[in-house]
Motif scaffolding. Structure first.
Motif, PDB file in Angstrom:
ATOM      1  N   LYS A  87       7.845  -5.472  -1.068  1.00 18.73           N
ATOM      2  CA  LYS A  87       5.979  -5.867   0.089  1.00 18.73           C
ATOM      3  C   LYS A  87       5.370  -6.695  -1.333  1.00 18.73           C
ATOM      4  N   ARG A  88       4.348  -6.803  -0.248  1.00 12.48           N
ATOM      5  CA  ARG A  88       3.165  -7.985  -1.187  1.00 12.48           C
ATOM      6  C   ARG A  88       2.386  -6.973  -0.138  1.00 12.48           C
ATOM      7  N   PRO A  89       1.370  -5.935  -0.383  1.00 13.13           N
ATOM      8  CA  PRO A  89       0.217  -6.235   0.703  1.00 13.13           C
ATOM      9  C   PRO A  89      -0.934  -6.804   0.541  1.00 13.13           C
ATOM     10  N   HIS A 140      -1.947  -2.933  -4.526  1.00 12.53           N
ATOM     11  CA  HIS A 140      -0.457  -4.054  -5.702  1.00 12.53           C
ATOM     12  C   HIS A 140       0.059  -2.496  -5.073  1.00 12.53           C
ATOM     13  N   VAL A 141       1.707  -3.315  -4.914  1.00  9.20           N
ATOM     14  CA  VAL A 141       2.389  -2.096  -4.907  1.00  9.20           C
ATOM     15  C   VAL A 141       3.439  -2.380  -5.992  1.00  9.20           C
ATOM     16  N   HIS A 142       4.333  -1.637  -6.869  1.00 15.52           N
ATOM     17  CA  HIS A 142       5.032  -2.332  -7.676  1.00 15.52           C
ATOM     18  C   HIS A 142       6.717  -1.648  -7.475  1.00 15.52           C
ATOM     19  N   ASN A 143       7.341  -3.112  -7.081  1.00 17.96           N
ATOM     20  CA  ASN A 143       8.652  -3.387  -6.237  1.00 17.96           C
ATOM     21  C   ASN A 143       9.650  -3.051  -7.251  1.00 17.96           C
ATOM     22  N   LEU A 198      12.341   4.184   0.152  1.00 15.48           N
ATOM     23  CA  LEU A 198      13.227   4.036  -1.774  1.00 15.48           C
ATOM     24  C   LEU A 198      12.192   3.020  -2.266  1.00 15.48           C
ATOM     25  N   ASN A 199      11.644   1.700  -1.905  1.00 12.95           N
ATOM     26  CA  ASN A 199      10.212   1.238  -2.077  1.00 12.95           C
ATOM     27  C   ASN A 199       9.145   1.935  -2.931  1.00 12.95           C
ATOM     28  N   ILE A 200       9.080   3.288  -1.527  1.00 14.37           N
ATOM     29  CA  ILE A 200       7.959   4.375  -2.112  1.00 14.37           C
ATOM     30  C   ILE A 200       7.997   4.781  -3.081  1.00 14.37           C
ATOM     31  N   GLY A 201       9.407   5.506  -3.288  1.00 11.40           N
ATOM     32  CA  GLY A 201       9.411   6.494  -4.673  1.00 11.40           C
ATOM     33  C   GLY A 201       9.512   5.301  -5.923  1.00 11.40           C
ATOM     34  N   ILE A 202       9.833   3.826  -5.266  1.00 13.32           N
ATOM     35  CA  ILE A 202      10.043   3.471  -6.602  1.00 13.32           C
ATOM     36  C   ILE A 202       8.855   2.749  -6.989  1.00 13.32           C
ATOM     37  N   ASP A 203       7.841   2.877  -5.984  1.00 14.99           N
ATOM     38  CA  ASP A 203       6.203   2.452  -6.668  1.00 14.99           C
ATOM     39  C   ASP A 203       5.932   3.750  -7.186  1.00 14.99           C
ATOM     40  N   ASP A 204       5.840   5.349  -6.823  1.00 15.02           N
ATOM     41  CA  ASP A 204       5.558   6.628  -7.455  1.00 15.02           C
ATOM     42  C   ASP A 204       5.872   5.981  -9.273  1.00 15.02           C
ATOM     43  N   TYR A 253       1.018   2.181  -0.116  1.00 13.02           N
ATOM     44  CA  TYR A 253       1.244   3.015   0.618  1.00 13.02           C
ATOM     45  C   TYR A 253       0.965   4.581   0.348  1.00 13.02           C
ATOM     46  N   THR A 254       0.051   5.354   0.165  1.00 16.42           N
ATOM     47  CA  THR A 254      -0.504   5.706   0.439  1.00 16.42           C
ATOM     48  C   THR A 254      -2.084   5.983   1.486  1.00 16.42           C
ATOM     49  N   ARG A 255      -2.388   4.808   1.418  1.00 18.48           N
ATOM     50  CA  ARG A 255      -3.050   4.145   2.555  1.00 18.48           C
ATOM     51  C   ARG A 255      -2.349   4.262   4.026  1.00 18.48           C
ATOM     52  N   ASP A 256      -1.233   3.701   4.042  1.00 17.72           N
ATOM     53  CA  ASP A 256      -0.158   3.690   4.930  1.00 17.72           C
ATOM     54  C   ASP A 256       0.384   5.241   5.411  1.00 17.72           C
TER      55      ASP A 256
END
Lengths: 292, 392, 625
Positions: free
Chosen positions: C51-53, C57-60, C410-416, C451-454
């Motif tokens: 993603k590119r919010p 910034h998120v880590h992909n 999945l992407n959220i776990g990776i960002d975490d 992601y937390t915001r979402d």
């Protein structure tokens, strides 16, 4: 130079799993149509040898007697144990060997491996007929102490001894785990219940490292492979192949129908006559010969 | 070479914790039958010779005579208390080639090696037979379940140089093959081809436990009991047994020809019904197994019964034991796949179940329809009447 | 005692990303995975997004693994179409949500976890080895001890000797045992969870391309709501993989408890939907009846011969119907031309039909059944995703974005994982593992994640895209239920205000209204009834029984159960008899009884049982995941 040199003797066997095996109409194995694979017991032996690699940084050599395509079994075994040396003993004259004649070839081959071999590992048995004699016979020819049904082992590199646990299962007795100490060299036939124990994080990490190396090496297995014919091996032709085999297969026949096809006869439990019949059948089943 | 170079049938006896392993008596029984007919057919007087290694085993020798051995050769030493391949192999092969010994068995100046030799196909005999036969430089067939002695006319490219030759007194050794459908007959034959002439004796095999019947013991039988004094190579004694640990105190399905199992069908009156099953098992001389759900203790039974039967060691099925007795009796078992996997190799399967639609019907040979409470007592009576001869 | 810097517990995609990222930062870490092989316990829907919010910034995934991910990773297909279907019996109305799928997104790939995590593991292990770390599988952590006196943390497992670490990253999933043994959080409750069940269906690559109208390597996602939900809150999905389809049903756990329905019934309801039946259909060999009059060995010989031929036919057909497979066959020299492959295929086909009484019918081929609990991040994300020197990431921290048709985990776990690795590396540099230094830093970082915001509030732009997509639906269907709100939301002018107001009012309080039977069941049914087009099924799929499905799974059985029933009279557990995806529970004499063989470790029953993961290597071994 490694402190410990180990060898494995393995066998290419038909893959008996459903979907891979094929039988002729007379019930014999259709070898041409059946895929071959590393024998499951050989694979266990390779795992046992791999333990020596991980724990003692052993050098591993693998030997097999078989047709040229048996090199695939060497590759599969190398994939398991990260071997440095692969031997294929292949000569038409070896064909038809019984266990005694096979043992002669394997013994000669093991003596040609790099370094003085300290431990030889073999599978408990082959799945296509050989019933676990080749291992001990090779051991005796080599003059190595034979340890059978081994489920666990460790090596004392300083004392040059092996301490092995072996499973003793005897009819009518409880199973016994026997711990046995023997000076090197030894020949170990590995029990199907063998399981390597890697108990620390460090051992497990090094296990992973060797596994990776094994994959790389086996992808390039031909680099490690040496093929020997009878002459290159230097065996006495009188002791190998059909000439060197005391036993012959005289005939193969169908076993008279032993197992019932499970089509239940339904009997009424409240009818004495029916119960009589049931007991008669039970009696008949018990009196007939066992076919295992 | 003369036929007299090879004589007698040697049986390697196994002893564990001062008790004879049953297969030893089974081998003696078959040896007795074979040699009796051999002697009749060939008008000879060859013997069944039992070889016994161990420590404080003298008393066992008499039992072996009662069970059919003509002669016992034993070696008694604390070093031989438990099987170690190297010293066992050497001692046995020395005994098998000792001419003084053979002179005591039957005066024959020519004896070189035994004619036949039997071992058990178990975790001792299977390997021991292999190494002994290398030491004796002869052939071996493993996992045999049928034997015959006959005169065979053989034409073999190597053995007979392609010419027909009659091999007398040849042991036909039948091995059930990997497919389970085939019998392979294996012969151990001398090379009679003049170019590669070589003798292969003894003709030997290892025998599957539980196949042959022992003979009825005869207290009146007598025979010589000869002690052999082995000498050991000091280097061989560096192989040491450090410990021996019995790992399964529990349930020995393998020693029984019959297994009776019960399942959820006991639910109406668990305690009484288990007693019924016990009765049935006793009458059949059977071990008792359970199907899976039982071990989860779904029924209220006394601690006594629970600790005896509701244990994982008794469970037959995917997560338990896989067994193949000659007779399997499934009482009140519906026949879930988890269970069937563990018992489907049984030779003959009887199910007792009130529900004709339960899956066990397709997995058994005889389906006795009825509640176990009603069926078992009658069945037990019927078994007693037909005096079902069953031995463990 | 052996000492390592960091232990990562759990080898799913989050844990693996943490290992990779820590290695990227030059830190030593050891990852412990209970399964015998990485990936064997992992299940996902699944689509992996990058993603590119617009804000933050998120880590992909590609930030962690590098561009090699794009060129080499074994993902399935790039999802380029995203369609929502409303169903009612044989009627389906479809709404194209591709714009919502593409919103703020670099890409979304369909994935199968077993394969993909295997690749992640290779990458991560190789990096980790350089710093004395790596991956250890088949090991289950059973306790963690904080030896305050000596300032050390000791990890104990069922399999290995204990060892010491400085920090821990807990990535052991939705049923996190680390969370339990460390007291970091209570077990998630049914209100906080979804239960997902999935089947993987085999279908040759070319058939997928043709049937779904796809160019090679591109894929489509279908979502379903309406009568296929059997009145539960949630829905179904069908994703195209390379040569399989992932078909699953995901429902709110509390809605399942309110109206208990077997998970397999829910997934079957999808498979029986005519649109899906048509999607999955294939040519399937069916054995004739074995002639029981033949001798037994003859029967077995025939059976073996048929098995072997069918296997050859399947393998060859799979290759024939895939570009790569075809090329490989030609390259191998076994076949000179494509026609030759076809000839061989037909010849096996003929042999089967003529010699062995095998018929080829229209049906479908299901290869794996799986289940998992999914944490609803809106309701269960850990506000403080740490405890002592443990950082929780991914499912273990209860994180996932599920907003309408937006389904991301999945992407959220990776960002975490990325954030946790960063926090741990910083702590290692300063040798300071105090919660105020390590945990708080991580918590702040996670809180700043888009992601937390979402998970906390409505994104008005996303809402607009969604509403635009549904604009063809006659307003009377919707307005009777959402009337004023919808009007407000549909207006560009008022949406900002309305969303702001809603977010002030509290997102959590709005959720029950949005995530309702109306949204997932009634409205879609009505839409389908009124607007849907009729799909005529051409066959009835023969759906395997649950027993057959379980029989097909691989298990490494443990004699000892990893789950203990502590209260056999529990009303909750009585519902679990229905809700356990593999029917492990039954009722005997009014007592709930567990037969753990066949358990696929989803955790559905964990609320009121003593629930642990099986010991190392034990339990279910998924092939697809």
């Amino acid at each position: 130079m490694s402190d410990l040199n180990v060898a494995i003797v393995i066998k290419l066997e038909p893959d008996f799993s459903e979907g891979n095996v094929s039988y002729n109409p007379d019930g014999t194995l259709n070898r041409a149509e059946t895929k071959n694979t590393l024998g499951p017991h050989s694979a266990i032996a390779a795992h046992a040898a791999f333990y020596s690699k991980v724990m003692y940084d052993a050098k591993i050599s693998i030997g097999t007697m078989g047709p040229p395509i048996a090199d695939s079994s060497l590759q599969m075994a190398q994939r398991i144990c990260d071997a440095e040396e692969l031997h294929l003993y292949s000569d038409r004259i070896f064909a038809g060997a019984d266990t005694l004649a096979t043992a002669e070839v394997l013994k000669t081959g093991i003596e040609k491996m790099q370094g003085k071999i300290d431990i030889v590992f073999a599978g408990h048995r082959a799945s296509d007929g050989e019933t676990g004699q080749t291992g001990p016979q090779t051991a005796w020819k080599l003059g190595f102490t034979f340890l059978g049904n081994v489920i666990d082992y460790k090596v004392d590199l300083k004392e040059r001894t092996v301490i092995a646990k072996r499973m003793v299962s005897l009819q009518g007795f409880n199973d016994i785990v026997e711990e046995i100490e023997a000076p090197l060299p030894v020949f170990i036939s590995v029990d199907p219940a063998y399981k390597a124990n890697f108990n620390t994080v460090l051992q497990r990490l090094s296990l992973e490292k060797y596994k990776k190396e094994a994959k790389i090496r086996s992808d390039n297995y031909k680099h490690y492979l040496k093929v020997f014919n009878a002459q290159q091996l230097g065996v006495d032709l009188k002791f190998v192949g059909l000439l060197g085999s005391p036993t012959i297969v005289y005939k193969v026949e169908r076993i008279p129908k032993g197992k019932a096809t499970r089509q239940a006869e339904i009997l009424d439990g409240s009818n004495q006559e029916d119960l009589r019949k049931a007991v008669a059948k039970m009696k008949e089943a018990l009196s007939a010969m066992v076919i295992k | 070479m003369s036929d007299n170079n090879y004589q007698h049938l040697y049986v390697v006896i196994e002893v564990q914790d001062d008790k004879i392993v049953p297969v030893s008596l089974e081998m003696l029984g078959e040896a007795r039958r074979l040699i009796d007919s051999f002697n009749k057919k060939y008008q000879s007087n060859e013997k069944v010779v039992a070889i016994l290694l161990g420590h404080n085993i003298k008393e066992i020798c008499n039992t072996l005579i009662e069970y059919g051995a003509d002669v016992i050769v034993y070696a008694d030493s604390h070093e031989l208390k438990n099987y170690r391949n190297n010293i066992y192999t050497k001692t046995i092969s020395q005994i098998a080639q000792d001419e003084k010994l053979s002179a005591q068995i039957s005066p024959s100046s020519k004896f070189k090696k035994p004619r036949y030799m039997f071992f058990a196909a178990d975790s001792i005999g299977r390997h021991l037979s292999s190494t002994v036969l290398v030491a004796l430089d002869s052939g071996l067939a493993s996992d045999i379940n049928k034997l015959e002695i006959s005169d065979l006319k053989i034409t073999h490219q190597h053995k007979t140089d392609g010419k027909p030759v009659t091999y007398e007194k040849t042991l036909e050794m039948y091995r059930p093959d990997f497919s389970g459908f085939l019998w392979t007959t294996i012969l151990c034959l001398d090379n009679k081809n003049p170019q590669i002439e070589r003798d292969y004796h003894p003709q030997s095999c290892s025998i599957i436990p539980g196949v042959f019947e022992p003979i009825a013991p005869d207290k009146g039988r007598k025979g010589p009991i000869i002690e052999y004094m082995p000498t050991f190579d000091q280097n061989d004694l560096r192989v040491k047994i450090l410990s021996r640990q019995v790992i399964r105190s529990g349930v020995d399905f393998d020693s029984y020809k019959t297994v009776v199992s019960f399942g959820r069908g006991i639910k109406d009156a668990p305690e009484q019904n288990i007693k019924l099953v016990e009765q049935l098992a006793k009458t059949l001389n059977a071990e008792i197994g359970v199907s899976l759900p039982i071990s989860k203790k779904p029924f209220v039974v006394s601690e006594n019964v629970s600790s005896k039967y509701m244990i994982s060691d008794r469970v037959i099925g995917t997560s338990g034991r896989r067994i193949s007795p000659m007779l399997y009796v499934a009482v009140g078992i519906s026949g879930a796949m988890q269970h069937v996997v563990g018992m489907q190799d049984s030779r003959f399967i009887v199910a007792i179940n009130p529900d004709e639609n339960s899956p066990i019907k397709d997995e058994c040979d005889v389906f006795i329809k009825g509640r176990m409470e009603d069926v078992i007592p009658k069945l037990v009576e019927e078994i007693k009447q037909q005096s079902l001869a069953v031995n463990a | 005692m052996e000492k390592y810097d960091v232990a990562i517990i759990g080898g799913g995609s989050a844990g693996l990303a943490a290992l990779k990222q820590l290695s990227n930062l030059g830190k030593q870490a050891v990852l412990l995975e209970a399964g015998n092989k990485i990936g064997s316990k992992n299940v996902s829907g699944g689509i992996l997004y990058s993603k590119r919010p617009k804000k933050g910034h998120v880590h992909n995934v590609e930030d962690v693994y590098g561009d090699i991910f794009l060129s080499e990773a074994p993902f399935e297909r790039k999802i380029t179409k995203y369609i929502l279907h409303s169903t009612s019996k044989d009627k389906v109305y479809s709404i194209d949500l591709t714009a919502a799928h593409e919103y703020e997104s670099n890409f979304g790939y369909s994935v199968l976890m077993n394969k993909l995590n295997g690749w992640f593991a290779e990458q991560a292990a190789e990096s980790a080895q350089r710093f004395g770390g790596g991956i250890i599988s088949g090991v289950r952590v059973n306790s963690i001890e904080w030896d305050e006196k000596n300032d050390r943390t000791i990890i104990r497992t069922d399999e290995l000797e204990e060892f010491e670490v400085k920090a821990i990253i807990a990535a052991d999933g939705v049923n996190s045992e680390v969370a339990q043994i460390s007291g970091a959080r209570p077990k998630f409750t049914p209100e906080q969870l979804y239960q997902g069940v999935k089947v993987v269906v085999k279908l040759p690559e070319d058939v997928i391309n043709t049937r779904f109208n796809l160019i090679p390597d591109e894929g489509i996602a279908h979502l379903f709501a309406g009568d296929i939900t059997l009145n539960h809150i949630g829905g179904g999905f069908l994703y195209t993989n390379k040569d399989t389809l992932s078909i699953g049903a995901v429902y709110h756990f509390d809605s399942l408890l309110a109206n208990p329905t077997e998970p397999y019934t829910l997934v079957n309801s999808l498979l029986k939907n005519p649109m899906i039946s048509e999607f999955i259909k294939d040519e399937v060999p069916t054995r004739g009846k074995i002639d029981k009059n033949l001798p037994q060995e003859e029967q077995i010989r025939n059976r073996f011969a048929i098995t072997k031929l069918i296997k050859s036919w399947r393998e060859l057909r799979e290759a024939y119907l895939s570009q790569k497979g075809k090329n490989d066959l030609l390259k191998s020299g076994k076949y000179q031309s494509v026609d030759e492959i076809k000839e061989q295929l037909d010849s096996i086909h003929n042999q089967l039909t003529q010699k062995y009484d095998v018929s080829f019918v229209t049906d479908y081929v299901e290869v794996e059944y799986s289940a998992k609990l999914v944490p609803d991040g809106k309701r269960c994300r850990m506000l403080k995703p740490y405890n002592k020197n443990i950082l929780f990431i991914g499912d273990a921290a209860g994180r996932g974005v599920f907003v309408g048709p937006r389904i991301e985990g999945l992407n959220i776990g990776i960002d975490d994982a990325f954030r946790a690795a960063e926090a741990v590396a910083r702590a290692l540099d300063k040798n300071n593992f105090d919660p105020n230094y390590l945990g708080e830093y991580y918590a702040t970082s996670v809180d700043e994640s888009p992601y937390t915001r979402d998970m906390k509030q409505i994104d008005k732009d996303y809402l607009k895209i969604f509403l635009d997509a549904t604009k063809d639906i006659p307003s009377d269907i919707i307005s009777t239920r959402y009337g004023a709100v919808l009007k407000l939301m549909s207006s560009d002018t008022f949406r900002s205000v309305a969303v702001k107001f809603a977010n002030i009012l509290g997102y959590e309080r709005l959720l029950p209204m949005v995530e309702s039977e109306d949204t997932y069941v009634k409205v879609p049914i009505e839409i389908a009834k009124r607007l849907g087009k009729t799909i005529q099924p051409t066959y009835t799929p023969s759906i395997p029984s649950i027993a057959d499905r379980v029989a097909k799974l691989n298990f490494n059985d443990d004699n000892n159960s990893h789950i203990k029933v502590t209260n056999p009279q529990s009303e909750f557990l009585k519902k679990i008899i229905t809700l356990c995806p593999t029917k492990c529970y039954s009722l005997e004499n009014q007592q709930v009884m567990l037969q753990h063989e066949g358990c696929i470790e989803c955790g559905t029953c964990s609320q009121e049982t003593d629930w642990k993961h099986p010991r190392g290597e034990k339990g279910v071994v998924y092939q697809y995941g």
